[in-house]
Motif scaffolding. Structure first.
Motif, PDB file in Angstrom:
ATOM      1  N   CYS A 188       0.868  -1.207  -0.157  1.00 56.72           N
ATOM      2  CA  CYS A 188      -0.125   0.041   0.014  1.00 56.72           C
ATOM      3  C   CYS A 188       0.997   1.099   0.032  1.00 56.72           C
ATOM      4  CB  CYS A 188      -0.985   0.074   1.228  1.00 56.72           C
ATOM      5  SG  CYS A 188      -0.225  -0.351   2.706  1.00 56.72           S
ATOM      6  N   ALA A 189       2.147   1.239   0.056  1.00 54.73           N
ATOM      7  CA  ALA A 189       3.208   2.331  -0.035  1.00 54.73           C
ATOM      8  C   ALA A 189       3.610   2.299  -1.539  1.00 54.73           C
ATOM      9  CB  ALA A 189       4.451   2.161   0.943  1.00 54.73           C
ATOM     10  N   ASP A 190       4.216   3.401  -2.079  1.00 55.80           N
ATOM     11  CA  ASP A 190       4.641   3.660  -3.496  1.00 55.80           C
ATOM     12  C   ASP A 190       5.626   2.340  -3.641  1.00 55.80           C
ATOM     13  OD1 ASP A 190       5.408   4.299  -5.821  1.00 55.80           O
ATOM     14  OD2 ASP A 190       5.919   6.196  -5.442  1.00 55.80           O
ATOM     15  N   PRO A 191       5.489   1.488  -4.597  1.00 48.67           N
ATOM     16  CA  PRO A 191       6.717   0.541  -4.799  1.00 48.67           C
ATOM     17  C   PRO A 191       7.670   0.982  -5.905  1.00 48.67           C
ATOM     18  CG  PRO A 191       4.639   0.006  -6.062  1.00 48.67           C
ATOM     19  CD  PRO A 191       4.400   1.088  -5.450  1.00 48.67           C
ATOM     20  N   ARG A 192       7.541   2.140  -6.409  1.00 50.43           N
ATOM     21  CA  ARG A 192       8.384   2.771  -7.377  1.00 50.43           C
ATOM     22  C   ARG A 192       9.679   2.631  -7.181  1.00 50.43           C
ATOM     23  NH1 ARG A 192       5.358   8.007  -9.393  1.00 50.43           N
ATOM     24  NH2 ARG A 192       5.011   8.101  -7.220  1.00 50.43           N
ATOM     25  N   PRO A 193      10.237   2.987  -5.963  1.00 51.73           N
ATOM     26  CA  PRO A 193      11.525   3.074  -5.730  1.00 51.73           C
ATOM     27  C   PRO A 193      12.326   1.641  -5.857  1.00 51.73           C
ATOM     28  CG  PRO A 193      10.700   4.143  -4.052  1.00 51.73           C
ATOM     29  CD  PRO A 193       9.407   3.728  -5.066  1.00 51.73           C
ATOM     30  N   TYR A 197      14.684   0.521  -8.963  1.00 51.80           N
ATOM     31  CA  TYR A 197      16.154   0.060  -8.548  1.00 51.80           C
ATOM     32  C   TYR A 197      16.141  -1.480  -9.169  1.00 51.80           C
ATOM     33  CZ  TYR A 197      19.973  -2.059  -5.916  1.00 51.80           C
ATOM     34  OH  TYR A 197      21.128  -2.771  -5.613  1.00 51.80           O
ATOM     35  N   GLY A 198      14.961  -2.243  -9.260  1.00 58.29           N
ATOM     36  CA  GLY A 198      15.244  -3.502 -10.070  1.00 58.29           C
ATOM     37  C   GLY A 198      15.530  -3.444 -11.605  1.00 58.29           C
ATOM     38  N   VAL A 199      14.777  -2.250 -12.155  1.00 57.30           N
ATOM     39  CA  VAL A 199      15.229  -2.030 -13.751  1.00 57.30           C
ATOM     40  C   VAL A 199      16.516  -1.573 -13.674  1.00 57.30           C
ATOM     41  CG1 VAL A 199      14.507  -0.725 -15.571  1.00 57.30           C
ATOM     42  CG2 VAL A 199      12.776  -1.558 -14.112  1.00 57.30           C
ATOM     43  N   ALA A 200      16.917  -0.625 -13.216  1.00 58.82           N
ATOM     44  CA  ALA A 200      18.396   0.022 -13.060  1.00 58.82           C
ATOM     45  C   ALA A 200      19.460  -1.181 -12.814  1.00 58.82           C
ATOM     46  CB  ALA A 200      18.545   1.221 -12.126  1.00 58.82           C
ATOM     47  N   ALA A 201      19.289  -2.085 -11.925  1.00 58.96           N
ATOM     48  CA  ALA A 201      20.071  -3.241 -11.709  1.00 58.96           C
ATOM     49  C   ALA A 201      20.365  -4.030 -12.820  1.00 58.96           C
ATOM     50  CB  ALA A 201      19.705  -3.477 -10.291  1.00 58.96           C
ATOM     51  N   SER A 202      19.081  -4.314 -13.052  1.00 63.50           N
ATOM     52  CA  SER A 202      18.895  -5.645 -14.191  1.00 63.50           C
ATOM     53  C   SER A 202      19.576  -4.931 -15.542  1.00 63.50           C
ATOM     54  CB  SER A 202      17.739  -5.739 -14.499  1.00 63.50           C
ATOM     55  OG  SER A 202      16.951  -6.405 -13.263  1.00 63.50           O
ATOM     56  N   SER A 203      19.473  -3.783 -15.833  1.00 66.01           N
ATOM     57  CA  SER A 203      19.691  -3.016 -17.199  1.00 66.01           C
ATOM     58  C   SER A 203      21.366  -2.850 -17.035  1.00 66.01           C
ATOM     59  CB  SER A 203      19.144  -1.659 -17.232  1.00 66.01           C
ATOM     60  OG  SER A 203      17.746  -1.922 -17.406  1.00 66.01           O
ATOM     61  N   LEU A 204      21.930  -2.433 -15.754  1.00 65.34           N
ATOM     62  CA  LEU A 204      23.301  -2.222 -15.533  1.00 65.34           C
ATOM     63  C   LEU A 204      23.992  -3.329 -15.645  1.00 65.34           C
ATOM     64  CD1 LEU A 204      25.675  -0.429 -14.710  1.00 65.34           C
ATOM     65  CD2 LEU A 204      25.068  -0.885 -12.515  1.00 65.34           C
ATOM     66  N   THR A 257       8.796  -6.667 -19.904  1.00 65.76           N
ATOM     67  CA  THR A 257       7.259  -6.788 -20.236  1.00 65.76           C
ATOM     68  C   THR A 257       6.770  -6.793 -18.712  1.00 65.76           C
ATOM     69  OG1 THR A 257       7.607  -9.226 -20.383  1.00 65.76           O
ATOM     70  CG2 THR A 257       7.269  -8.089 -22.321  1.00 65.76           C
ATOM     71  N   GLN A 258       7.403  -7.397 -17.852  1.00 64.24           N
ATOM     72  CA  GLN A 258       6.943  -7.453 -16.236  1.00 64.24           C
ATOM     73  C   GLN A 258       6.987  -5.822 -15.744  1.00 64.24           C
ATOM     74  OE1 GLN A 258       6.178  -9.894 -14.327  1.00 64.24           O
ATOM     75  NE2 GLN A 258       6.632 -11.571 -15.557  1.00 64.24           N
ATOM     76  N   GLN A 259       7.690  -5.121 -16.020  1.00 62.02           N
ATOM     77  CA  GLN A 259       7.836  -3.716 -15.677  1.00 62.02           C
ATOM     78  C   GLN A 259       6.945  -2.649 -16.448  1.00 62.02           C
ATOM     79  OE1 GLN A 259       9.627  -3.160 -12.863  1.00 62.02           O
ATOM     80  NE2 GLN A 259      10.734  -4.787 -12.716  1.00 62.02           N
ATOM     81  N   PHE A 260       7.046  -2.919 -17.686  1.00 63.70           N
ATOM     82  CA  PHE A 260       6.350  -1.738 -18.573  1.00 63.70           C
ATOM     83  C   PHE A 260       5.340  -2.507 -19.292  1.00 63.70           C
ATOM     84  CE2 PHE A 260      10.817  -0.382 -17.889  1.00 63.70           C
ATOM     85  CZ  PHE A 260      10.441   0.567 -16.948  1.00 63.70           C
ATOM     86  N   GLY A 261       5.201  -3.585 -19.502  1.00 56.90           N
ATOM     87  CA  GLY A 261       4.337  -4.358 -20.601  1.00 56.90           C
ATOM     88  C   GLY A 261       2.875  -4.125 -20.366  1.00 56.90           C
ATOM     89  N   SER A 262       2.415  -3.055 -19.895  1.00 60.23           N
ATOM     90  CA  SER A 262       1.000  -3.080 -19.677  1.00 60.23           C
ATOM     91  C   SER A 262       0.116  -3.717 -21.022  1.00 60.23           C
ATOM     92  CB  SER A 262       0.397  -1.413 -19.457  1.00 60.23           C
ATOM     93  OG  SER A 262       0.789  -0.728 -20.619  1.00 60.23           O
ATOM     94  N   THR A 263       0.616  -3.636 -22.330  1.00 59.73           N
ATOM     95  CA  THR A 263       0.014  -3.954 -23.442  1.00 59.73           C
ATOM     96  C   THR A 263      -0.061  -5.439 -23.561  1.00 59.73           C
ATOM     97  OG1 THR A 263       1.477  -3.737 -24.814  1.00 59.73           O
ATOM     98  CG2 THR A 263      -0.044  -2.060 -24.653  1.00 59.73           C
TER      99      THR A 263
END
Length: 309
Positions: A188-193, A197-204, A257-263
């Motif tokens: 119920c808190a903002d999960p964006r941090p 972090y997950g996207v940045a770490a995976s991409s890095l 797709t997990q992070q941004f694949g709303s379609t």
């Protein structure tokens, strides 16, 4: 902000979560589980059959890859099968976070092993006379330790962020395992941090490893192009290239797709994530056994019915 949730529903550390398996495909889940079970059993049996007499540096890296693969699938497949076959959908909060840690740390470790194997190919082709001196057993042990430490250190902040989120919504995870964002979305808190972090770490990790792999192959091409051994040298890299494509392409698709694949439909996202983690574990040893003479002639291939001829 509890967003209208009652006090009794709020918990920073939920006692348990509920895994739904593959949302929208509940009627077919019993049959869908069979390929995952087969994949898991083959991955374990192929690793057990690996000939311990193979001592070249590349064989050490292959052993690392096999161990990482088995740890990865062991962290998800047994529970997945209990969900799909036995309808045992509940998973304890600590067990869920441990599963999340193992899944995401082993994916980082697998990428690290693929990078180490690219370095092995570079040394073998560009510095063949110093191959064993450069890649001594001590060096390989240090590389393995660095790969494991990187996977652990990358995941510690992410797990800390996820475990400290307050969970006051439904504890039903629309997934077959405790995937990071599927769990974080229940907070119920903002999960964006944690999401960023997950996207940045995976991409890095992927970006850095792919860049170094590309540099290794660039130096290999520079060394062998125009020489009579060009075809033979490049053929020794064929297995590694196949394994990389099998890992990175589905992995990148799954992450984004997990992070941004709303379609993309939820069942498609879940199936892609499941296949990304399980399919390479079975195909990796098969690919190497088909192309590597030492492995093809070992007991490793008795599970494939290959006599090494």
């Amino acid at each position: 902000d509890r967003q209208g949730c009652s006090v009794c529903d709020w918990s920073p550390h939920p006692l348990s979560f509920i895994l739904t398996g593959i949302p929208g495909l509940q009627c077919a889940q019993f049959w869908i589980a069979f390929p995952f079970c087969t994949t898991y059993l083959m991955a374990v049996l192929l690793v057990i059959g690996l000939d311990k007499s193979l001592r070249e540096p590349i064989h050490c890296f292959l052993a690392m890859l096999a161990v990482v693969d088995v740890l990865m699938v062991t962290s998800i497949v047994p529970k997945m099968l209990s969900v799909l076959w036995l309808n045992s959908t509940e998973i304890g909060g600590p067990a869920c976070f441990v599963q999340m840690f193992l899944v995401h740390s082993t994916t980082s470790e697998e990428s690290g092993v693929l990078l180490a194997m690219a370095v092995d190919r570079y040394v073998a082709i560009c510095h063949p006379l110093r191959y064993r001196a450069i890649l001594s057993h001590q060096t390989i042990a240090h590389i393995g330790l660095a790969i494991v430490l990187r996977g652990f250190l990358i995941m510690i902040p992410l797990i800390w962020m996820v475990t400290n989120l307050p969970y006051c919504r439904s504890h039903v995870i629309p997934h077959s395992y405790c995937e990071h964002m599927a769990v974080a979305k229940l907070a119920c808190a903002d999960p964006r941090p944690s999401r960023l972090y997950g996207v940045a770490a995976s991409s890095l990790i992927v970006g850095m490893d792919v860049a170094f792999i590309a540099a290794s192959y660039g130096m290999i091409l520079n060394t062998v192009l125009g020489k009579c051994l060009c075809r033979k040298a490049l053929s020794t890299c064929g297995c590694h290239i196949c394994v990389m494509l099998l890992y990175y392409i589905p992995g990148i698709l799954s992450i984004y797709t997990q992070q941004f694949g709303s379609t993309v439909s939820v069942p498609a996202q879940v199936l892609l994530a499941d296949l990304y983690l399980t399919l390479p574990t079975m195909l990796n040893p098969i690919i190497y056994s088909m192309r590597t003479k030492q492995i093809r002639g070992s007991s490793f291939c008795t599970f494939l019915g290959d006599d090494g001829n």
